[in-house]
Design a protein around this motif. Structure first.
Motif, short mmCIF file in Angstrom:
data_model
loop_
_atom_site.label_atom_id
_atom_site.label_comp_id
_atom_site.label_asym_id
_atom_site.label_seq_id
_atom_site.Cartn_x
_atom_site.Cartn_y
_atom_site.Cartn_z
N THR A 76 0.81 -1.22 0.00
CA THR A 76 0.00 0.00 0.00
C THR A 76 0.84 1.27 0.00
OG1 THR A 76 -0.09 0.20 2.41
CG2 THR A 76 -1.79 -1.18 1.33
N GLY A 77 2.11 1.17 0.40
CA GLY A 77 2.95 2.35 0.53
C GLY A 77 2.76 3.08 1.85
N GLU A 78 1.86 2.57 2.70
CA GLU A 78 1.65 3.18 4.01
C GLU A 78 2.89 2.97 4.87
OE1 GLU A 78 -1.48 2.96 7.79
OE2 GLU A 78 -1.70 1.56 6.12
N ALA A 79 3.26 4.01 5.63
CA ALA A 79 4.45 3.93 6.48
C ALA A 79 4.07 4.20 7.93
CB ALA A 79 5.50 4.92 6.02
N TYR A 80 4.86 3.63 8.84
CA TYR A 80 4.68 3.81 10.28
C TYR A 80 6.05 4.06 10.88
CZ TYR A 80 3.68 2.71 15.16
OH TYR A 80 3.55 2.77 16.53
N THR A 81 6.10 4.95 11.84
CA THR A 81 7.35 5.17 12.57
C THR A 81 7.04 5.45 14.04
OG1 THR A 81 9.43 6.41 12.63
CG2 THR A 81 7.45 7.66 12.10
N GLU A 82 7.97 5.02 14.89
CA GLU A 82 7.85 5.31 16.32
C GLU A 82 9.24 5.26 16.93
OE1 GLU A 82 5.32 4.11 20.33
OE2 GLU A 82 4.96 3.02 18.47
#
Length: 154
Positions: A76-82
């Motif tokens: 999907t190209g969705e990104a997550y960062t933490e």
């Protein structure tokens, strides 16, 4: 949240002796882990982006210092960062088909439990460039310290 990604807060129990944290509970994970890896990274290092085609998942935890974890859903190209570690004691369970990596925001000790044992004869290690346009803006640095493998990913 990216499909399959689990955020697991780690509860710290402290007293005058120090502290205790339960790092992993198999019953809370979609699959059992089979190997545990530990790395030390100097500030400015990026490890990744890596992914696994044959189903290895990772459970990331920063034991000392602070790491920025970046996860990219390659479909999907969705990104997550933490940012996880000293100020944010969280473990992240990452399905291996998502590209994932971390940046050392400080010198850090990083632990990752994996659901498959590493096979040097047939490694399930694939990579995307750390500066893939879908995640480049998520890192704190534009000039990270990279391994030769991560430098040539893509």
């Amino acid at each position: 949240m990216i499909d399959g990604l689990l955020r697991l807060p780690l509860q710290r129990f402290e007293d005058e002796r120090g502290w205790f944290v339960e790092l992993r509970r198999e019953s809370a994970l979609p699959k059992p882990t089979r190997q545990t890896n530990l790395s030390f990274s100097r500030q400015g290092v990026i490890r990744g982006l890596h992914y696994h085609e044959r189903g290895q998942d990772d459970l990331f935890a920063c034991l000392e210092g602070t790491a920025r974890v970046v996860v990219l859903d390659r479909t999907t190209g969705e990104a997550y960062t933490e940012d996880i570690g000293d100020q944010n004691p969280v473990a992240l369970y990452i399905p291996g088909y998502h590209a994932h990596g971390f940046e050392a925001l400080t010198d850090l000790l990083f632990c990752y439990h994996v659901t498959e044992e590493y096979d040097p004869a047939a490694p399930d290690e694939h990579g995307l460039p750390w500066d893939d346009p879908r995640v480049r803006h998520l890192w704190s640095t534009g000039s990270p310290i990279l391994s030769p493998r991560d430098l040539s990913a893509g």
